[in-house]
Design a protein around this motif. Structure first.
Motif, mmCIF file in Angstrom:
data_model
loop_
_atom_site.group_PDB
_atom_site.id
_atom_site.type_symbol
_atom_site.label_atom_id
_atom_site.label_comp_id
_atom_site.label_asym_id
_atom_site.label_seq_id
_atom_site.Cartn_x
_atom_site.Cartn_y
_atom_site.Cartn_z
ATOM 1 N N ASP A 121 32.140 17.149 -9.425
ATOM 2 C CA ASP A 121 30.880 17.807 -9.820
ATOM 3 C C ASP A 121 29.798 16.822 -10.231
ATOM 4 O OD1 ASP A 121 31.162 20.457 -9.226
ATOM 5 O OD2 ASP A 121 31.944 21.021 -11.192
ATOM 6 N N SER A 122 29.791 15.664 -9.613
ATOM 7 C CA SER A 122 28.716 14.701 -9.800
ATOM 8 C C SER A 122 28.418 14.098 -8.429
ATOM 9 C CB SER A 122 29.092 13.639 -10.838
ATOM 10 O OG SER A 122 30.238 12.930 -10.436
ATOM 11 N N HIS B 235 28.834 5.442 -13.627
ATOM 12 C CA HIS B 235 27.376 5.448 -13.489
ATOM 13 C C HIS B 235 27.002 5.275 -12.021
ATOM 14 C CE1 HIS B 235 26.389 5.023 -17.815
ATOM 15 N NE2 HIS B 235 27.572 4.433 -17.855
ATOM 16 N N ASN B 236 25.874 5.852 -11.662
ATOM 17 C CA ASN B 236 25.326 5.661 -10.326
ATOM 18 C C ASN B 236 24.281 4.565 -10.348
ATOM 19 O OD1 ASN B 236 26.757 7.571 -8.836
ATOM 20 N ND2 ASN B 236 25.411 9.219 -9.468
ATOM 21 N N ASP B 237 23.919 4.122 -9.169
ATOM 22 C CA ASP B 237 22.818 3.172 -9.018
ATOM 23 C C ASP B 237 21.601 3.977 -8.593
ATOM 24 O OD1 ASP B 237 20.962 1.258 -8.021
ATOM 25 O OD2 ASP B 237 22.601 -0.167 -7.799
ATOM 26 N N ASP C 269 21.051 6.566 -0.951
ATOM 27 C CA ASP C 269 21.259 8.007 -0.900
ATOM 28 C C ASP C 269 22.305 8.378 -1.948
ATOM 29 O OD1 ASP C 269 20.937 10.615 -0.028
ATOM 30 O OD2 ASP C 269 21.945 10.325 1.899
ATOM 31 N N TYR C 270 22.557 9.663 -2.094
ATOM 32 C CA TYR C 270 23.577 10.175 -3.007
ATOM 33 C C TYR C 270 24.291 11.321 -2.304
ATOM 34 C CZ TYR C 270 20.515 7.665 -6.087
ATOM 35 O OH TYR C 270 19.739 6.690 -6.621
ATOM 36 N N VAL C 271 25.587 11.427 -2.529
ATOM 37 C CA VAL C 271 26.361 12.530 -1.958
ATOM 38 C C VAL C 271 27.241 13.131 -3.046
ATOM 39 C CG1 VAL C 271 26.348 11.657 0.414
ATOM 40 C CG2 VAL C 271 28.185 10.991 -1.132
ATOM 41 N N PRO C 272 27.424 14.453 -3.019
ATOM 42 C CA PRO C 272 28.283 15.086 -4.018
ATOM 43 C C PRO C 272 29.723 14.618 -3.881
ATOM 44 C CG PRO C 272 27.001 16.723 -2.783
ATOM 45 C CD PRO C 272 26.816 15.404 -2.112
ATOM 46 N N ASN C 273 30.409 14.538 -5.016
ATOM 47 C CA ASN C 273 31.838 14.218 -4.995
ATOM 48 C C ASN C 273 32.631 15.399 -5.548
ATOM 49 O OD1 ASN C 273 31.883 13.987 -7.853
ATOM 50 N ND2 ASN C 273 31.320 11.834 -7.737
#
Length: 99
Positions: free
Chosen positions: A91-92, A77-79, A84-88
């Protein structure tokens, strides 16, 4: 949710990670580049009174760290309060916190 407190005597920030206990997890681990993506090194503690899983880490200021929450050793799960968010490569996205 992420809370930050600058530690004035150092070049560090005390970061408190909080994950909602409403998920009904048995375990939650904080996993990121700050612990070499270890799925077991950083278990979070359940605060039943507040209904949150929590963990604090001192992080270098002016540096970004990628992380995710691993619930019951199987679900990532993300927060949604991350900086920020970056692709991994899976594919998430990874969450990002700035120290």
């Amino acid at each position: 949710m992420i809370k930050k407190e600058i530690l004035p005597a150092t070049n560090k920030t005390l970061v408190t990670f909080e994950y909602a206990a409403a998920v009904r997890a048995k375990t939650v681990h904080l996993v990121g580049d700050f612990n070499n993506w270890s799925e077991t090194d950083t278990p979070m503690t359940l605060d039943k009174r507040r209904g949150l899983w929590t963990h604090q880490i001192e992080m270098e200021r002016s540096r970004d760290y990628q992380f995710r929450y691993l619930v019951d050793g199987t679900t990532w799960h993300n927060d949604w309060h991350a900086d920020d968010y970056v692709p991994n490569v899976y594919d998430s996205d990874n969450s990002v916190v700035s120290g």
